[in-house]
Design a protein around this motif. Structure first.
Motif, mmCIF file in Angstrom:
data_model
loop_
_atom_site.group_PDB
_atom_site.id
_atom_site.type_symbol
_atom_site.label_atom_id
_atom_site.label_comp_id
_atom_site.label_asym_id
_atom_site.label_seq_id
_atom_site.Cartn_x
_atom_site.Cartn_y
_atom_site.Cartn_z
ATOM 1 N N LYS A 1 0.833 -1.210 0.000
ATOM 2 C CA LYS A 1 0.000 0.000 0.000
ATOM 3 C C LYS A 1 0.864 1.254 0.000
ATOM 4 C CE LYS A 1 -4.449 -1.106 1.991
ATOM 5 N NZ LYS A 1 -5.352 -0.843 3.106
ATOM 6 N N ALA A 2 1.852 1.286 0.874
ATOM 7 C CA ALA A 2 2.734 2.459 0.944
ATOM 8 C C ALA A 2 3.569 2.570 -0.326
ATOM 9 C CB ALA A 2 3.644 2.379 2.167
ATOM 10 N N ALA A 3 3.993 1.437 -0.882
ATOM 11 C CA ALA A 3 4.800 1.465 -2.101
ATOM 12 C C ALA A 3 4.011 2.053 -3.269
ATOM 13 C CB ALA A 3 5.309 0.072 -2.437
ATOM 14 N N LYS A 4 2.687 1.892 -3.271
ATOM 15 C CA LYS A 4 1.870 2.478 -4.332
ATOM 16 C C LYS A 4 1.853 4.003 -4.240
ATOM 17 C CE LYS A 4 -1.223 -1.395 -5.051
ATOM 18 N NZ LYS A 4 -2.576 -1.919 -4.893
ATOM 19 N N ARG A 5 2.165 4.547 -3.056
ATOM 20 C CA ARG A 5 2.184 5.998 -2.866
ATOM 21 C C ARG A 5 3.573 6.579 -3.101
ATOM 22 N NH1 ARG A 5 1.138 7.098 2.414
ATOM 23 N NH2 ARG A 5 1.208 4.971 3.123
ATOM 24 N N PHE A 6 4.488 5.754 -3.568
ATOM 25 C CA PHE A 6 5.845 6.161 -3.881
ATOM 26 C C PHE A 6 5.813 7.221 -4.976
ATOM 27 C CE2 PHE A 6 9.463 5.588 -6.691
ATOM 28 C CZ PHE A 6 10.538 5.513 -5.837
ATOM 29 N N ALA A 7 6.578 8.296 -4.796
ATOM 30 C CA ALA A 7 6.601 9.372 -5.788
ATOM 31 C C ALA A 7 7.949 10.085 -5.732
ATOM 32 C CB ALA A 7 5.472 10.361 -5.518
ATOM 33 N N THR A 8 8.172 10.972 -6.679
ATOM 34 C CA THR A 8 9.386 11.779 -6.683
ATOM 35 C C THR A 8 9.016 13.251 -6.854
ATOM 36 O OG1 THR A 8 9.674 11.506 -9.068
ATOM 37 C CG2 THR A 8 10.840 9.961 -7.657
ATOM 38 N N VAL B 1 13.042 11.088 -3.774
ATOM 39 C CA VAL B 1 11.973 10.123 -3.533
ATOM 40 C C VAL B 1 11.261 10.428 -2.214
ATOM 41 C CG1 VAL B 1 11.500 7.671 -3.122
ATOM 42 C CG2 VAL B 1 13.196 8.344 -4.822
ATOM 43 N N TYR B 2 9.955 10.233 -2.191
ATOM 44 C CA TYR B 2 9.173 10.365 -0.969
ATOM 45 C C TYR B 2 7.940 9.482 -1.072
ATOM 46 C CZ TYR B 2 5.789 13.334 -3.420
ATOM 47 O OH TYR B 2 4.839 13.808 -4.285
ATOM 48 N N ILE B 3 7.238 9.330 0.039
ATOM 49 C CA ILE B 3 5.978 8.590 0.070
ATOM 50 C C ILE B 3 4.860 9.617 0.251
ATOM 51 C CG2 ILE B 3 4.597 6.838 1.247
ATOM 52 C CD1 ILE B 3 7.057 5.676 -0.097
ATOM 53 N N LYS B 4 3.939 9.652 -0.717
ATOM 54 C CA LYS B 4 2.808 10.574 -0.633
ATOM 55 C C LYS B 4 1.913 10.175 0.537
ATOM 56 C CE LYS B 4 1.347 9.874 -4.851
ATOM 57 N NZ LYS B 4 0.600 9.904 -6.103
ATOM 58 N N ALA B 5 1.343 11.168 1.174
ATOM 59 C CA ALA B 5 0.355 10.891 2.207
ATOM 60 C C ALA B 5 -0.880 10.308 1.529
ATOM 61 C CB ALA B 5 0.001 12.168 2.957
ATOM 62 N N THR C 1 0.334 21.777 -12.675
ATOM 63 C CA THR C 1 0.922 20.894 -11.694
ATOM 64 C C THR C 1 0.757 21.523 -10.320
ATOM 65 O OG1 THR C 1 3.074 21.937 -11.936
ATOM 66 C CG2 THR C 1 2.626 20.012 -13.313
ATOM 67 N N ALA C 2 0.692 20.677 -9.329
ATOM 68 C CA ALA C 2 0.556 21.164 -7.967
ATOM 69 C C ALA C 2 1.887 21.738 -7.507
ATOM 70 C CB ALA C 2 0.134 20.018 -7.051
ATOM 71 N N ALA C 3 1.823 22.861 -6.829
ATOM 72 C CA ALA C 3 3.034 23.475 -6.295
ATOM 73 C C ALA C 3 3.434 22.839 -4.973
ATOM 74 C CB ALA C 3 2.831 24.971 -6.110
ATOM 75 N N ARG C 4 2.467 22.237 -4.284
ATOM 76 C CA ARG C 4 2.714 21.627 -2.990
ATOM 77 C C ARG C 4 2.096 20.234 -2.944
ATOM 78 N NH1 ARG C 4 1.930 26.760 -2.997
ATOM 79 N NH2 ARG C 4 -0.295 26.564 -3.197
ATOM 80 N N VAL C 5 2.708 19.352 -2.167
ATOM 81 C CA VAL C 5 2.195 17.999 -1.981
ATOM 82 C C VAL C 5 2.277 17.643 -0.503
ATOM 83 C CG1 VAL C 5 2.782 17.151 -4.285
ATOM 84 C CG2 VAL C 5 4.451 16.958 -2.453
ATOM 85 N N SER C 6 1.491 16.675 -0.076
ATOM 86 C CA SER C 6 1.533 16.192 1.299
ATOM 87 C C SER C 6 2.364 14.927 1.350
ATOM 88 C CB SER C 6 0.122 15.896 1.812
ATOM 89 O OG SER C 6 -0.591 17.089 1.993
ATOM 90 N N VAL C 7 3.295 14.895 2.286
ATOM 91 C CA VAL C 7 4.232 13.792 2.427
ATOM 92 C C VAL C 7 3.901 12.996 3.677
ATOM 93 C CG1 VAL C 7 6.665 13.259 2.850
ATOM 94 C CG2 VAL C 7 6.056 15.082 1.278
#
Length: 183
Positions: free
Chosen positions: A27-34, A40-44, A162-168
């Motif tokens: 589940k967390a790996a599916k939220r993997f992003a850059t 690399v980070y994991i999206k909330a 594109t979004a300027a901010r994301v939740s991590v």
């Protein structure tokens, strides 16, 4: 009977994604992003992002109500005119999210703290900084308006961007760092 060769990661990101799945689960790996810079980070998750927004919206509503009550009390005591009351009411609606964002330039407003998420810049994962005022205003005032537009079927012009901010997801991303999977 046919056997399939195990699929090997082809890029560094594929390898990191595979290691993230082993450490954090699928589940967390599916939220993997850059971020745009390749970090690399994991999206909330959707639920955590909504909960963080809801908590921040409740804080906004409580603070806004307190401001409106204070203005109404001043009006009823004869301290301010009706015109000033209307102006103060409008100012409270706009000023509360700006001030709330001002105190949380690190992207960890109360909603983020309670859900373990952090609002960061999509470019490089850095602090939101002084733009937190604008980010909080967008989150608390404009997003509900967008939701109303979507629910009512209003056409917002089909804009893209594109979004300027994301939740991590701070905990999951920090676990990847601690395991040496990402820098």
């Amino acid at each position: 009977m046919t056997t399939h060769a195990s699929r090997r990661p082809t890029t560094r990101l594929d390898l990191v994604r595979e290691q993230a799945a082993e450490l954090l689960g699928p589940k967390a790996a599916k939220r993997f992003a850059t971020f745009h810079d390749g970090t690399v980070y994991i999206k909330a998750g959707e639920g955590l992002r909504f909960l963080a927004w809801l908590i921040d919206f409740i804080v906004y509503a409580v603070l806004g109500c307190l401001g409106l009550v204070a203005a109404a009390v001043a009006y009823s005591a004869g301290k301010i005119s009706a015109g000033l009351l209307v102006g103060l009411m409008a100012a409270v609606v706009v000023a509360v999210p700006v001030l709330y964002g001002l105190f949380f330039g690190d992207g960890r407003a109360l909603g983020g703290v309670l859900t373990g998420t952090q609002l960061v810049r999509n470019a490089d994962g850095g602090r939101v900084g002084y733009r937190a005022c604008w980010a909080m205003t967008v989150r608390l005032l404009l997003v509900p308006l967008l939701l109303v537009a979507v629910v009512t079927g209003a056409d917002a012009g089909g804009g893209s961007g594109t979004a300027a901010r994301v939740s991590v997801d701070r905990a999951a991303t920090n676990r990847l760092r601690a395991a040496g999977i990402i820098p």
